[in-house]
Design a protein around this motif. Structure first.
Motif, PDB file in Angstrom:
ATOM      1  N   MET A 515       0.842  -1.189   0.000  1.00 15.68           N
ATOM      2  CA  MET A 515       0.000   0.000   0.000  1.00 15.68           C
ATOM      3  C   MET A 515       0.878   1.239   0.000  1.00 15.68           C
ATOM      4  SD  MET A 515      -3.145   1.185   2.499  1.00 15.68           S
ATOM      5  CE  MET A 515      -2.147   1.662   3.893  1.00 15.68           C
ATOM      6  N   LEU A 516       0.543   2.188  -0.860  1.00 18.14           N
ATOM      7  CA  LEU A 516       1.219   3.478  -0.915  1.00 18.14           C
ATOM      8  C   LEU A 516       0.358   4.508  -0.212  1.00 18.14           C
ATOM      9  CD1 LEU A 516       3.481   5.329  -1.961  1.00 18.14           C
ATOM     10  CD2 LEU A 516       2.139   5.638  -4.050  1.00 18.14           C
ATOM     11  N   ILE A 517       0.928   5.176   0.791  1.00  9.67           N
ATOM     12  CA  ILE A 517       0.226   6.213   1.556  1.00  9.67           C
ATOM     13  C   ILE A 517       0.794   7.568   1.157  1.00  9.67           C
ATOM     14  CG2 ILE A 517      -0.326   7.077   3.855  1.00  9.67           C
ATOM     15  CD1 ILE A 517       0.108   4.224   4.904  1.00  9.67           C
ATOM     16  N   ILE A 518      -0.089   8.504   0.809  1.00  8.63           N
ATOM     17  CA  ILE A 518       0.310   9.865   0.436  1.00  8.63           C
ATOM     18  C   ILE A 518      -0.267  10.813   1.481  1.00  8.63           C
ATOM     19  CG2 ILE A 518       0.264  11.613  -1.369  1.00  8.63           C
ATOM     20  CD1 ILE A 518      -0.247   9.401  -3.383  1.00  8.63           C
ATOM     21  N   ALA A 519       0.609  11.552   2.159  1.00  7.37           N
ATOM     22  CA  ALA A 519       0.172  12.422   3.250  1.00  7.37           C
ATOM     23  C   ALA A 519       0.944  13.737   3.182  1.00  7.37           C
ATOM     24  CB  ALA A 519       0.403  11.748   4.605  1.00  7.37           C
ATOM     25  N   PRO A 520       0.407  14.815   3.758  1.00 12.18           N
ATOM     26  CA  PRO A 520       1.141  16.091   3.779  1.00 12.18           C
ATOM     27  C   PRO A 520       2.475  15.951   4.504  1.00 12.18           C
ATOM     28  CG  PRO A 520      -1.169  16.413   4.343  1.00 12.18           C
ATOM     29  CD  PRO A 520      -0.951  14.936   4.307  1.00 12.18           C
ATOM     30  N   GLU A 521       3.480  16.706   4.045  1.00 17.38           N
ATOM     31  CA  GLU A 521       4.802  16.629   4.638  1.00 17.38           C
ATOM     32  C   GLU A 521       4.808  17.123   6.082  1.00 17.38           C
ATOM     33  OE1 GLU A 521       7.613  18.663   2.252  1.00 17.38           O
ATOM     34  OE2 GLU A 521       7.324  17.393   0.486  1.00 17.38           O
ATOM     35  N   SER A 522       3.840  17.961   6.447  1.00 20.25           N
ATOM     36  CA  SER A 522       3.801  18.494   7.810  1.00 20.25           C
ATOM     37  C   SER A 522       3.303  17.469   8.828  1.00 20.25           C
ATOM     38  CB  SER A 522       2.906  19.737   7.856  1.00 20.25           C
ATOM     39  OG  SER A 522       1.590  19.409   7.392  1.00 20.25           O
ATOM     40  N   GLU A 523       2.673  16.390   8.368  1.00 21.43           N
ATOM     41  CA  GLU A 523       2.138  15.391   9.283  1.00 21.43           C
ATOM     42  C   GLU A 523       3.198  14.364   9.664  1.00 21.43           C
ATOM     43  OE1 GLU A 523      -1.306  13.525   7.768  1.00 21.43           O
ATOM     44  OE2 GLU A 523      -2.486  15.373   7.590  1.00 21.43           O
ATOM     45  N   SER A 524       3.058  13.805  10.859  1.00 26.52           N
ATOM     46  CA  SER A 524       3.904  12.693  11.296  1.00 26.52           C
ATOM     47  C   SER A 524       3.174  11.410  10.911  1.00 26.52           C
ATOM     48  CB  SER A 524       4.159  12.762  12.806  1.00 26.52           C
ATOM     49  OG  SER A 524       4.983  11.701  13.223  1.00 26.52           O
ATOM     50  N   ILE A 525       3.562  10.832   9.814  1.00 29.04           N
ATOM     51  CA  ILE A 525       2.782   9.763   9.202  1.00 29.04           C
ATOM     52  C   ILE A 525       2.995   8.413   9.871  1.00 29.04           C
ATOM     53  CG2 ILE A 525       4.567   9.328   7.477  1.00 29.04           C
ATOM     54  CD1 ILE A 525       0.747   9.048   7.041  1.00 29.04           C
ATOM     55  N   LYS A 526       4.197   8.177  10.406  1.00 31.44           N
ATOM     56  CA  LYS A 526       4.480   6.835  10.935  1.00 31.44           C
ATOM     57  C   LYS A 526       3.632   6.465  12.155  1.00 31.44           C
ATOM     58  CE  LYS A 526       8.760   4.904   9.346  1.00 31.44           C
ATOM     59  NZ  LYS A 526       9.986   4.203   9.750  1.00 31.44           N
ATOM     60  N   PRO A 527       3.472   7.327  13.159  1.00 29.73           N
ATOM     61  CA  PRO A 527       2.590   6.953  14.283  1.00 29.73           C
ATOM     62  C   PRO A 527       1.162   6.629  13.831  1.00 29.73           C
ATOM     63  CG  PRO A 527       3.954   8.827  14.863  1.00 29.73           C
ATOM     64  CD  PRO A 527       4.158   8.599  13.410  1.00 29.73           C
ATOM     65  N   GLN A 528       0.669   7.415  12.870  1.00 30.42           N
ATOM     66  CA  GLN A 528      -0.673   7.139  12.370  1.00 30.42           C
ATOM     67  C   GLN A 528      -0.713   5.798  11.643  1.00 30.42           C
ATOM     68  OE1 GLN A 528      -2.133  10.184   9.769  1.00 30.42           O
ATOM     69  NE2 GLN A 528      -4.237   9.426   9.764  1.00 30.42           N
ATOM     70  N   ALA A 529       0.346   5.494  10.873  1.00 30.07           N
ATOM     71  CA  ALA A 529       0.415   4.202  10.183  1.00 30.07           C
ATOM     72  C   ALA A 529       0.488   3.054  11.185  1.00 30.07           C
ATOM     73  CB  ALA A 529       1.624   4.173   9.241  1.00 30.07           C
ATOM     74  N   ARG A 530       1.148   3.283  12.324  1.00 28.11           N
ATOM     75  CA  ARG A 530       1.240   2.245  13.354  1.00 28.11           C
ATOM     76  C   ARG A 530      -0.145   1.923  13.927  1.00 28.11           C
ATOM     77  NH1 ARG A 530       5.217  -1.374  15.380  1.00 28.11           N
ATOM     78  NH2 ARG A 530       4.376  -2.149  17.347  1.00 28.11           N
ATOM     79  N   ILE A 531      -0.933   2.943  14.193  1.00 31.79           N
ATOM     80  CA  ILE A 531      -2.281   2.732  14.726  1.00 31.79           C
ATOM     81  C   ILE A 531      -3.136   1.986  13.700  1.00 31.79           C
ATOM     82  CG2 ILE A 531      -4.352   3.888  15.561  1.00 31.79           C
ATOM     83  CD1 ILE A 531      -2.553   6.164  16.526  1.00 31.79           C
ATOM     84  N   TRP A 532      -3.043   2.422  12.430  1.00 28.92           N
ATOM     85  CA  TRP A 532      -3.790   1.741  11.375  1.00 28.92           C
ATOM     86  C   TRP A 532      -3.379   0.275  11.260  1.00 28.92           C
ATOM     87  CZ3 TRP A 532      -1.099  -0.164   7.093  1.00 28.92           C
ATOM     88  CH2 TRP A 532      -1.880  -0.769   6.116  1.00 28.92           C
ATOM     89  N   ALA A 533      -2.072  -0.004  11.375  1.00 30.98           N
ATOM     90  CA  ALA A 533      -1.574  -1.376  11.246  1.00 30.98           C
ATOM     91  C   ALA A 533      -2.117  -2.260  12.363  1.00 30.98           C
ATOM     92  CB  ALA A 533      -0.048  -1.379  11.254  1.00 30.98           C
ATOM     93  N   GLU A 534      -2.179  -1.754  13.588  1.00 29.24           N
ATOM     94  CA  GLU A 534      -2.700  -2.548  14.697  1.00 29.24           C
ATOM     95  C   GLU A 534      -4.168  -2.890  14.487  1.00 29.24           C
ATOM     96  OE1 GLU A 534      -1.871  -0.176  18.086  1.00 29.24           O
ATOM     97  OE2 GLU A 534       0.282  -0.686  18.158  1.00 29.24           O
ATOM     98  N   GLU A 535      -4.951  -1.925  13.988  1.00 30.62           N
ATOM     99  CA  GLU A 535      -6.360  -2.216  13.728  1.00 30.62           C
ATOM    100  C   GLU A 535      -6.506  -3.212  12.587  1.00 30.62           C
ATOM    101  OE1 GLU A 535     -10.491   0.048  12.377  1.00 30.62           O
ATOM    102  OE2 GLU A 535      -8.782   1.219  13.132  1.00 30.62           O
ATOM    103  N   LEU A 536      -5.672  -3.059  11.526  1.00 29.31           N
ATOM    104  CA  LEU A 536      -5.743  -3.968  10.391  1.00 29.31           C
ATOM    105  C   LEU A 536      -5.420  -5.400  10.813  1.00 29.31           C
ATOM    106  CD1 LEU A 536      -5.974  -4.464   7.322  1.00 29.31           C
ATOM    107  CD2 LEU A 536      -3.517  -4.011   7.186  1.00 29.31           C
ATOM    108  N   VAL A 537      -4.397  -5.575  11.633  1.00 28.19           N
ATOM    109  CA  VAL A 537      -4.024  -6.911  12.096  1.00 28.19           C
ATOM    110  C   VAL A 537      -5.178  -7.544  12.862  1.00 28.19           C
ATOM    111  CG1 VAL A 537      -2.528  -8.139  13.718  1.00 28.19           C
ATOM    112  CG2 VAL A 537      -1.551  -6.514  12.094  1.00 28.19           C
ATOM    113  N   ASP A 538      -5.820  -6.761  13.689  1.00 30.69           N
ATOM    114  CA  ASP A 538      -6.937  -7.285  14.482  1.00 30.69           C
ATOM    115  C   ASP A 538      -8.120  -7.667  13.589  1.00 30.69           C
ATOM    116  OD1 ASP A 538      -8.351  -7.657  17.139  1.00 30.69           O
ATOM    117  OD2 ASP A 538      -9.624  -6.122  16.239  1.00 30.69           O
ATOM    118  N   VAL A 539      -8.443  -6.834  12.590  1.00 32.87           N
ATOM    119  CA  VAL A 539      -9.587  -7.109  11.724  1.00 32.87           C
ATOM    120  C   VAL A 539      -9.350  -8.363  10.890  1.00 32.87           C
ATOM    121  CG1 VAL A 539     -10.947  -6.239   9.793  1.00 32.87           C
ATOM    122  CG2 VAL A 539     -10.318  -4.708  11.662  1.00 32.87           C
ATOM    123  N   ILE A 540      -8.163  -8.501  10.315  1.00 35.90           N
ATOM    124  CA  ILE A 540      -7.871  -9.674   9.476  1.00 35.90           C
ATOM    125  C   ILE A 540      -7.824 -10.939  10.322  1.00 35.90           C
ATOM    126  CG2 ILE A 540      -6.063 -10.746   8.065  1.00 35.90           C
ATOM    127  CD1 ILE A 540      -5.533  -8.106   6.816  1.00 35.90           C
TER     128      ILE A 540
END
Length: 815
Positions: A515-540
């Motif tokens: 998956m390719l994630i496109i986000a503004p440069e001002s945002e801290s994208i990795k912490p948000q990706a970590r939260i998304w990954a934990e939810e994805l693991v649980d759902v699958i």
């Protein structure tokens, strides 16, 4: 066809206005046609010549950049081969090594050659030739060169060139070293030897058309007295494809020649095209333009942009020549110029014709357009439809135009529906490196056309592997991997919409996705990706009952960096720890990929497994394999370590097969079992593959062999012992002669003869020794050697068997 509207007032008014239209249109056409003629002539005379010069300059610039890439690949190939040549495994220890006895070293050499062959895409084959201790060739397997003519042909690699050199000579070819002298034929081989060489070559060499470029490095790398050589043969088609990149268009010619002017490789894949005369004349032109690196060359009414340069190789200098036809770029301009001139001349002629034609046919274009947009069966039907609707022809055209516009909008809507698939396809090609020829600006422009917002954005790549599929065989079949991956991708898309404004999910259809994630440069994208990954693991885990190994790259701001990020993640995945459950890994966190170098190999379990295979017991072998897998996947082992241990186990099993008279290459149909095993990622699949592809064929082969009566086997073995008791004889050597395992032969010998194998050998030797002591005057040392014993051991075994020493036995006999 004329529409019957002559009785309408509007039509009569149109007829009276015909002369006005005729005169006005003729004047307009006369005024417009004169600048068109001037423009066409000027464009043809001036623009074409300037475009040829500009294209020649651009061609030279492009060729220089691409030539550096070709030179870098050849230099990397030379450096890579030198690295391997200085490896300790190719050192002086190979001079006196018994490759049959030390099978592991032999297998490591074969494996190393496979790795060397796969280390560069231009390599077609990698071979190792050893002159000492005897002529040996390593190619796909270990081969002793018993054919003197073939051994002599490979010996030439040690006498040609420098320590490292390029050549286009191979056994059976007619050209020799590139950097050194050139010979017209192999003078050291007569016709009989050449025929034998060609027959042997079918077993040891790859069959390719024409001569291939060969890079030779004599070994040991640091020695001035080499006894062998690493021989790397390049793939003609791939080298030709690489040279083809030096030509901007499909037409033209690109070739590589040596200092003597011989063509080494041509970039044209179609060898039937008549380039011989053109190529020869091109070489002569290159020799006349030594002061410039590019020039225009005229050949058979066609102009070519020619660029050439030099590749400085280790022992020689090569010249590349690229000739591209200019008509590929100037033809459209010439065509447009011709069209403009023809159109202007046609306008003049049309202006003259309209004076007679316009008054009678001013309405015919409208009628033809109406006929095209609203085809009906007859003119009367059209008149009825027009009268019934109360519309004239222009109103009908307007109504039809609105209808076509509506269809266009519908087509545009359908295009919007397929846009997500286009976006996903483009991103997939981008991260897999297929867009390397595009600049960063071109990539951003193309993605913007697909609806992505890229201004001031950063990019994050996430790769996901779905594991635990083998535990779901009750829910899914073995052919449902693509369906499960599709379901997982849909879940990823749904979860991602809640976290990211722009994302694109790629389906690899093999229980993996990205998956390719496109986000503004001002945002801290990795912490948000970590939260998304934990939810994805649980759902699958809850929906599909699968585990997810999720790897997050580092954020980048350039699209051209994404293919490198994907390669880094694929390489790092091999060093992740093999653990149960899901994993969320950060490519920048080295702790996620800690490599436990102290992991030990379970030799005891390997011996137990091989022993069960020797006994031809499939069920016990599968149990031993399960215990072996359980041991190597514990204690936080990495995927790379598990693969290496399984490869080592495969080598040990193949060694055992050779000992029992089964050739692995023949058993597996020439398949590269190491490559197949390396492509498997999950330990469970490795275990299933080993049992299905290795254990089962070997056991079936052993069981299918003809089983002779045991008494015949034992009788032949006893006769062999009685004939060869003076030589070094063993249970293993006798078992190999009968194509049996040592265990099976020992059991049969005891069952038929009533004594152990070693006891029978000892009894035969003792009988022969006593006869020599009685009937001859040989010294005790000579008697011991004659029956296959050393003197000291002979005295001990004789006294143990007879109760007295050999000297006492002789004295007692002659009393």
């Amino acid at each position: 066809m004329t529409v019957r509207l002559k009785h309408r007032p509007e039509w009569r008014a149109t007829r009276h206005k015909g002369r006005f239209y005729r005169n006005s249109l003729m004047l307009i056409l006369l005024i417009v046609s004169i600048p068109g003629l001037i423009t066409g002539i000027v464009m043809y005379q001036l623009v074409v010549g300037r475009m040829e010069n500009e294209f020649n300059r651009m061609h030279q610039s492009q060729i220089e950049n691409r030539a550096r890439n070709v030179d870098d690949q050849l230099a990397y190939l030379e450096m890579n081969l030198s690295h391997w040549a200085f490896e300790p495994r190719f050192g002086n220890a190979l001079r006196n090594l018994d490759f049959i006895y030390y099978f592991n070293e032999t297998q490591e050499i074969v494996t190393t050659l496979y790795v060397l062959q796969g280390s560069h895409p231009l390599i077609q084959s990698a071979q190792l030739y050893l002159q000492e201790p005897k002529p040996i060739l390593f190619n796909r397997d270990y081969t002793e060169l018993t054919d003197s003519s073939l051994a002599a042909a490979y010996q030439r690699y040690l006498t040609m060139g420098n320590h490292v050199y390029w050549t286009d000579w191979r056994p059976g070819s007619k050209t020799e070293a590139i950097g050194g002298e050139v010979a017209t034929q192999d003078k050291g081989l007569n016709s009989v030897q050449e025929q034998s060489l060609n027959q042997s070559q079918e077993q040891t060499l790859d069959k390719t058309q024409g001569n291939s470029l060969v890079l030779v490095h004599k070994i040991p790398g640091e020695s001035i007295h080499p006894f062998g050589a690493l021989i790397v043969t390049l793939d003609n088609e791939k080298v030709a494809s690489l040279l083809k990149t030096l030509t901007p268009y499909d037409e033209g010619l690109t070739f590589l020649m040596d200092e003597e002017g011989r063509t080494l490789i041509s970039g044209d894949s179609d060898s039937s095209r008549p380039y011989t005369a053109f190529e020869q004349q091109l070489k002569e032109e290159v020799s006349l333009h030594k002061d410039s690196r590019s020039f225009l060359f005229r050949y058979e009414d066609q102009t070519y942009s020619v660029s050439y340069g030099t590749f400085d190789r280790i022992d020689s200098a090569w010249t590349y020549v690229s000739a591209a036809p200019l008509n590929a770029i100037t033809s459209p301009v010439k065509l447009i110029s011709t069209i403009i001139v023809a159109a202007s001349a046609g306008s003049l002629l049309l202006g003259l014709l309209l004076s007679w034609f316009a008054s009678r046919q001013i309405y015919s274009p409208v009628a033809r357009m109406l006929h095209l947009l609203m085809p009906v069966r007859s003119e009367s039907d059209r008149d009825k439809e027009t009268a019934g609707a109360g519309l004239d022809e222009f109103e009908l055209l307007e109504r039809q135009w609105h209808e076509l516009t509506s269809r266009s909008v519908s087509a545009h809507r359908q295009l919007q529906e397929h846009l997500p698939h286009l976006r996903t396809s483009f991103v997939l090609q981008l991260i897999q490196g297929h867009m390397y020829a595009y600049s960063e600006e071109d990539l951003r422009q193309r993605m913007s056309h697909l609806g992505f917002e890229l201004e001031g954005r950063q990019f994050l790549l996430v790769q996901m592997y779905f594991t635990g599929y083998d535990q779901l065989q009750g829910r899914f079949g073995s052919q449902d991997k693509g369906l499960v991956t599709f379901a997982a991708v849909n879940i990823i898309q749904e979860v991602a919409r809640a976290y990211f404004s722009q994302s694109s999910v790629m389906n690899f259809h093999n229980l993996s996705s990205a998956m390719l994630i496109i986000a503004p440069e001002s945002e801290s994208i990795k912490p948000q990706a970590r939260i998304w990954a934990e939810e994805l693991v649980d759902v699958i885990a809850r929906t599909l009952r699968l585990n997810v190994t999720l790897m997050v790259s580092r954020p980048v701001t350039a699209l051209q960096e994404l293919p490198g990020q994907l390669v880094e993640m694929e390489q790092a995945a091999a060093y992740r720890r093999v653990e149960e459950g899901s994993q969320i890994l950060d490519l920048e966190d080295e702790q996620c990929f800690r490599n436990d170098e102290g992991a030990s190999y379970p030799l005891g379990l390997e011996r137990e497994l091989i022993q069960t295979l020797r006994l031809v017991n499939l069920s016990e072998a599968e149990q031993a394999l399960a215990a072996f897998m359980s041991d190597i996947t514990g204690a936080g082992r990495t995927e790379f370590q598990v693969q290496q241990m399984m490869l080592q186990l495969l080598g040990s099993i193949q060694h055992m097969m050779l000992q029992t008279g089964v050739t692995p290459y023949t058993l597996f149909g020439g398949s590269n079992m190491y490559e197949q095993l390396s492509a498997i990622r999950e330990p469970v699949q490795m275990q299933e593959w080993m049992a299905r592809e290795v254990f089962l064929p070997y056991i079936e082969e052993i069981q299918s062999r003809t089983q002779e009566p045991l008494n015949q086997v034992v009788e032949r073995t006893m006769r062999y012992i009685e004939q060869h008791y003076a030589s070094d004889i063993s249970l293993e050597s006798c078992a190999d002669l009968e194509q049996m395992t040592p265990y099976a032969l020992s059991k049969a010998f005891k069952q038929v003869s009533g004594s152990n194998f070693i006891d029978y050998v000892t009894r035969v030797r003792m009988d022969a020794a006593k006869q020599l002591l009685r009937d001859t005057a040989m010294r005790i040392n000579d008697v011991a050697a004659a029956v296959g014993y050393q003197h000291s051991y002979f005295n001990r075994i004789f006294k143990k068997q007879e109760g007295i020493t050999p000297s006492q036995y002789r004295d007692q006999w002659f009393k």
